[in-house]
Structure formats: C-alpha cells, structure tokens
Design a protein around this motif. Sequence first.
Motif, mmCIF file in Angstrom:
data_model
loop_
_atom_site.group_PDB
_atom_site.id
_atom_site.type_symbol
_atom_site.label_atom_id
_atom_site.label_comp_id
_atom_site.label_asym_id
_atom_site.label_seq_id
_atom_site.Cartn_x
_atom_site.Cartn_y
_atom_site.Cartn_z
ATOM 1 N N GLY A 288 23.241 -36.962 -12.883
ATOM 2 C CA GLY A 288 24.020 -35.867 -12.860
ATOM 3 C C GLY A 288 23.966 -34.831 -12.053
ATOM 4 N N GLY A 289 25.028 -34.451 -11.282
ATOM 5 C CA GLY A 289 24.932 -33.500 -10.193
ATOM 6 C C GLY A 289 24.267 -33.894 -8.870
ATOM 7 N N ASN A 290 23.836 -34.915 -8.603
ATOM 8 C CA ASN A 290 23.408 -35.613 -7.357
ATOM 9 C C ASN A 290 24.290 -36.418 -6.556
ATOM 10 N N TRP A 291 24.251 -36.421 -5.309
ATOM 11 C CA TRP A 291 25.066 -37.252 -4.260
ATOM 12 C C TRP A 291 24.194 -38.700 -3.944
ATOM 13 N N SER A 292 25.220 -39.553 -3.932
ATOM 14 C CA SER A 292 24.838 -40.954 -3.553
ATOM 15 C C SER A 292 25.417 -41.396 -2.302
ATOM 16 N N SER A 293 25.102 -42.432 -1.747
ATOM 17 C CA SER A 293 25.354 -43.045 -0.579
ATOM 18 C C SER A 293 25.620 -41.893 0.672
ATOM 19 N N PHE A 294 24.706 -41.184 0.603
ATOM 20 C CA PHE A 294 24.443 -39.879 1.325
ATOM 21 C C PHE A 294 23.330 -40.129 2.373
ATOM 22 N N PRO A 295 23.438 -39.674 3.568
ATOM 23 C CA PRO A 295 24.635 -39.252 4.535
ATOM 24 C C PRO A 295 25.942 -40.428 4.210
ATOM 25 N N PRO A 296 27.245 -39.722 4.259
ATOM 26 C CA PRO A 296 28.215 -40.742 4.182
ATOM 27 C C PRO A 296 27.871 -41.593 5.294
ATOM 28 N N HIS B 51 27.950 -32.791 -13.096
ATOM 29 C CA HIS B 51 26.784 -32.449 -13.722
ATOM 30 C C HIS B 51 26.711 -33.105 -14.907
ATOM 31 N N GLY B 52 25.489 -33.256 -15.512
ATOM 32 C CA GLY B 52 25.275 -33.814 -16.756
ATOM 33 C C GLY B 52 25.674 -35.108 -17.013
ATOM 34 N N HIS B 53 26.302 -36.006 -15.959
ATOM 35 C CA HIS B 53 27.077 -37.028 -16.256
ATOM 36 C C HIS B 53 26.330 -38.039 -15.212
ATOM 37 N N ASP B 54 25.408 -38.899 -15.851
ATOM 38 C CA ASP B 54 24.600 -40.053 -14.862
ATOM 39 C C ASP B 54 25.456 -40.945 -14.716
ATOM 40 N N LEU B 55 25.407 -41.494 -13.534
ATOM 41 C CA LEU B 55 26.454 -42.342 -12.775
ATOM 42 C C LEU B 55 25.735 -43.649 -12.343
ATOM 43 N N TYR B 56 26.348 -44.936 -12.748
ATOM 44 C CA TYR B 56 25.812 -46.079 -12.250
ATOM 45 C C TYR B 56 26.944 -46.499 -11.397
ATOM 46 N N TYR B 57 26.557 -47.303 -10.272
ATOM 47 C CA TYR B 57 27.713 -48.351 -9.690
ATOM 48 C C TYR B 57 26.986 -49.532 -9.317
ATOM 49 N N LEU B 58 27.774 -50.498 -9.202
ATOM 50 C CA LEU B 58 27.420 -51.925 -8.827
ATOM 51 C C LEU B 58 27.999 -52.138 -7.380
ATOM 52 N N ASN B 59 27.343 -52.371 -6.387
ATOM 53 C CA ASN B 59 27.748 -52.726 -5.114
ATOM 54 C C ASN B 59 27.867 -53.960 -4.722
ATOM 55 N N VAL B 60 28.869 -54.639 -4.343
ATOM 56 C CA VAL B 60 28.958 -55.800 -3.687
ATOM 57 C C VAL B 60 29.439 -55.933 -2.534
ATOM 58 N N MET B 61 28.912 -56.616 -1.782
ATOM 59 C CA MET B 61 29.326 -56.549 -0.153
ATOM 60 C C MET B 61 29.314 -57.942 0.494
#
Length: 280
Positions: free
Chosen positions: A155-163, A228-238
């Motif tokens: 929570g609060g962090n950026w992912s897939s960064f830099p864009p 903030h305070g919310h952990d995120l998961y994502y599944l990438n398929v390419m």
Amino acid sequence: MSEPQILKHGTWDKITPEIAGWEFVSFEVTVFDGQTLSFDADTNERALVPLSGTVTATINGVEYVFGGRTSVFDGLGHCLYIPRDTAATVTASAGAELAIASTPATTKHEIVLVTPADLPLDTRGAGNASRQISTLIPPAFPADRLLVIEVWTPGGNWSSFPPHKHEHDHDGEAELEETYYYRLRKPESGWAMQRAYSPERGFELAETVRDGDICLLPWAYHTTVAAHGHDLYYLNVMAGPALQRTLQAAQDPKLSELANAWPEMDMDPRLPLIPRYPQA
C-alpha cells in the motif's frame, strides 16, 4: 486495435481477442462449484494459475495437483503450462479460483508445472517504487508466446514504474498485448490507480481499479499505484507477434532517469510482502 480500457468486476467473465480488439491474449477466472473444465487439443497454449484453492488437471492420463494457497496474498503461485495440441480436464476444490491465460501458438512444447520451489522471492525498484514479483512464465521458459507474471505492491507504493510500454517491435522494445488482473488484500475497501497514456496517440486514461477489475493494454505507457494501506496484487499476462521471447519495454523518456537513483535507495522494508509458501 482498440484503446487501453478497464473493465469492472462483474461486467466481464472472459477476455477474448474479439472483446479486447487484439489478436493474441485470452484470459478468464473460473470459480469452481463442482464443475469440470475441458480444454480441447487445439492450437492454443495455456497457463493455469490457481488464485486460491487446489486444482487437479488430467492430461494424457497423468494427474497434476497444484495450488493450495488461500488467496493471492498467502504465498507464491503455481502455474501449469499446457502446450498446444494438448487436451486437458480440470477439477478443483469448492470455491477455488483459477486464472486461465491462453494464446495461439505455432510450436508445441512440453507440459511444465511451475511451483513456488522453482521461484525466488524477487523484488524490484526502491523506495516507494518497491514491489515484489514472481515470474511464472519468463522469456527463457519453453513456451511459444505466453508470458505470465505475478506482482505484489505494498500500500502506498508505485508499480510498473517508471512507466513503460510494449508497443513496437524493435531493439529495446517488444510488441505485446497485456492484461492486468487486480486483487486487493482488503477487497471491500481496497483500491488502486491505473494510468495508461500515449503522447504519440494523444491518449490518456487514469482510473480507479478495485478487486476483480481488469485492464487491457494493447499499447501505451502504463503504471499503477496502490492506495495507502491497501496492498495490491495483479496478474500480468502478455503475448504478441514477436518471434523473440522478450519482456523488453520502452520507458517513458521523461521519467526513466528516476530509476537511476534506486541503487542508492533502500528497498521498502515490508518486502518481500508474500512468503514463498503459505504460512501454517
């Protein structure tokens, strides 16, 4: 080809090339309630990733039993790779959730079961751009087109960064269709933000995403931030048309230099956020 878009939980049940307006990636999530899934021996290769519960796949009389985590925040995932021209039947424990990714394939490979024992506890970035990744089907994997990655962002962090973007096939960048399937540790209240943009095409998308939403990215720079305070998961398929299996991406040149400071910065101390195996 269609524009990047976000489909909300409850408005989609399967992503197909026809729905997405592209050529390669299909994706769905099945929740089991006693049914059996059957896959034909067609020209698609498939990746089966249990999000929760235990799954049994029967292929050529051989049973593969895999999964076991209670949620995507409980441990690293398993992945069963099924090559083209291979029929399979799948059953699972009641309530189990199974992500199914597929794409047309031109060559046939071997069946491979990837388990957490095969995977490192890998982190990327630094500071508030720190995240944890688990590459279930990397470029070196013996597959035709599929690439599959799990990502956890505190929570609060950026992912897939830099864009970055996977839009053109040339040195340093591969053309790939991509899906982001999101889950939140607090599904009732959790949220994140997804941005996709293309100065080249005059396109801008910035939208709230919640548990069960999916983002379709045929092109565009993209990045994600967890509230903030919310952990995120994502599944990438390419998957894409490139002959070479690669995850090469072009970073936004206006922001790419920010990563130069990472070697001098600390990793978020919350990482790794997810253990290799579910905790007793």
